[in-house]
Design a protein around this motif. Sequence first.
Motif, PDB file in Angstrom:
ATOM      1  N   CYS A  17     -16.147  51.228 -17.230  1.00 50.64           N
ATOM      2  CA  CYS A  17     -17.503  51.521 -17.640  1.00 50.64           C
ATOM      3  C   CYS A  17     -18.455  52.352 -16.728  1.00 50.64           C
ATOM      4  CB  CYS A  17     -18.110  50.025 -17.579  1.00 50.64           C
ATOM      5  SG  CYS A  17     -18.074  49.314 -15.896  1.00 50.64           S
ATOM      6  N   THR A  18     -18.157  52.197 -15.503  1.00 47.92           N
ATOM      7  CA  THR A  18     -18.869  52.961 -14.561  1.00 47.92           C
ATOM      8  C   THR A  18     -18.504  54.504 -14.654  1.00 47.92           C
ATOM      9  OG1 THR A  18     -19.263  51.071 -13.030  1.00 47.92           O
ATOM     10  CG2 THR A  18     -19.453  53.449 -11.855  1.00 47.92           C
ATOM     11  N   CYS A  47     -19.728  56.665 -17.593  1.00 42.70           N
ATOM     12  CA  CYS A  47     -21.404  56.422 -17.556  1.00 42.70           C
ATOM     13  C   CYS A  47     -21.679  57.935 -17.133  1.00 42.70           C
ATOM     14  CB  CYS A  47     -22.013  55.586 -16.641  1.00 42.70           C
ATOM     15  SG  CYS A  47     -23.763  55.788 -16.456  1.00 42.70           S
ATOM     16  N   THR A  81     -24.335  46.814 -21.701  1.00 47.88           N
ATOM     17  CA  THR A  81     -25.683  47.372 -21.841  1.00 47.88           C
ATOM     18  C   THR A  81     -26.652  46.260 -21.936  1.00 47.88           C
ATOM     19  OG1 THR A  81     -24.624  49.284 -22.797  1.00 47.88           O
ATOM     20  CG2 THR A  81     -27.213  49.149 -23.080  1.00 47.88           C
ATOM     21  N   CYS A  96     -30.212  53.679 -15.488  1.00 49.92           N
ATOM     22  CA  CYS A  96     -29.403  53.545 -16.768  1.00 49.92           C
ATOM     23  C   CYS A  96     -30.294  53.871 -18.040  1.00 49.92           C
ATOM     24  CB  CYS A  96     -29.142  51.962 -17.142  1.00 49.92           C
ATOM     25  SG  CYS A  96     -28.502  51.437 -18.718  1.00 49.92           S
ATOM     26  N   CYS A 102     -20.623  52.478 -21.668  1.00 47.56           N
ATOM     27  CA  CYS A 102     -19.826  51.462 -20.695  1.00 47.56           C
ATOM     28  C   CYS A 102     -19.528  50.360 -21.360  1.00 47.56           C
ATOM     29  CB  CYS A 102     -21.167  51.060 -19.615  1.00 47.56           C
ATOM     30  SG  CYS A 102     -22.616  50.540 -20.385  1.00 47.56           S
TER      31      CYS A 102
END
Length: 252
Positions: free
Chosen positions: A170-171, A174, A237, A220, A226
């Motif tokens: 995920c990270t 991003c 999210t 965000c 993510c």
Amino acid sequence: MTTATLQTTSTDAATTSFTVTFLIRRFDPEVDAEPRWQDFDVEMYATDRVLDALHKIKWEQDGSLTFRRSCAHGICGSDAMRINGRNRLACKTLIKDLDITKPIYVEAIKGLPLEKDLVVDMEPFFASYREVQPFLQASSAPSAGKERVQSVAERARFDDTTKCILCAACTSSCPVFWTDGQYFGPAAIVNAHRFIFDSRDEEAKVRLDILNDKEGVWRCRTTFNCTDACPRGIEVTKAIAEVKQAILRGTP
Ligand code: SF4
Ligand code: F3S
Ligand code: FES
């Protein structure tokens, strides 16, 4: 051997092999100034995984190929990588789900320092994880001889975020993290969420304050990369949005 597309029956999948071309982004800091692409042809079955291909390359063609893996079954989170431009776990990506009429591109996840081939330095990722205090904090004693009671509904409140395996898919997908490595990133927020909404924990406010930082949840942009990348199907999210709302409320 055939190089046809994978229109196979389950019997074919087990018995028919294909030559699949992998383009792997290689980098040896002792030799290369820049990463370079190297191609490998590998005999694969439809039911093989990308991790099987990496093993075959390492064991049969080039022992210097460097990647992380441990469990090989989607649990340890160590083999997140970009496969055809999308973050996935190599051990959960089946050959039959990829278009083998074209080369399959494999490269390291983005946004973290590249160490060698498919291996990145995970320390910045784990530093953010540690910062959100990802452990239960409950200093008040439960009633004598009793457990800390939690209802089914209270447990369900944070069930989704307990599933994280810290793979960083995920990270490292991003775009905010790509441009600002100081951003806590979705994985740290997911792991904060897991304790912020745990009715037994007593330090939610501390974590909400930590994430109400200029590098916290407000960075965000609701891009959803993510959520798309998470191999555990966590609604990342949504978890971030719930932490934002808790900060605005001042309480979980
Ligand atoms: Fe991996 Fe999902 Fe956890 Fe992110 S939230 S680290 S993608 S398991
Ligand atoms: Fe990044 Fe996910 Fe937000 S991709 S911008 S953390 S929704
Ligand atoms: Fe453990 Fe893939 S090797 S998750």
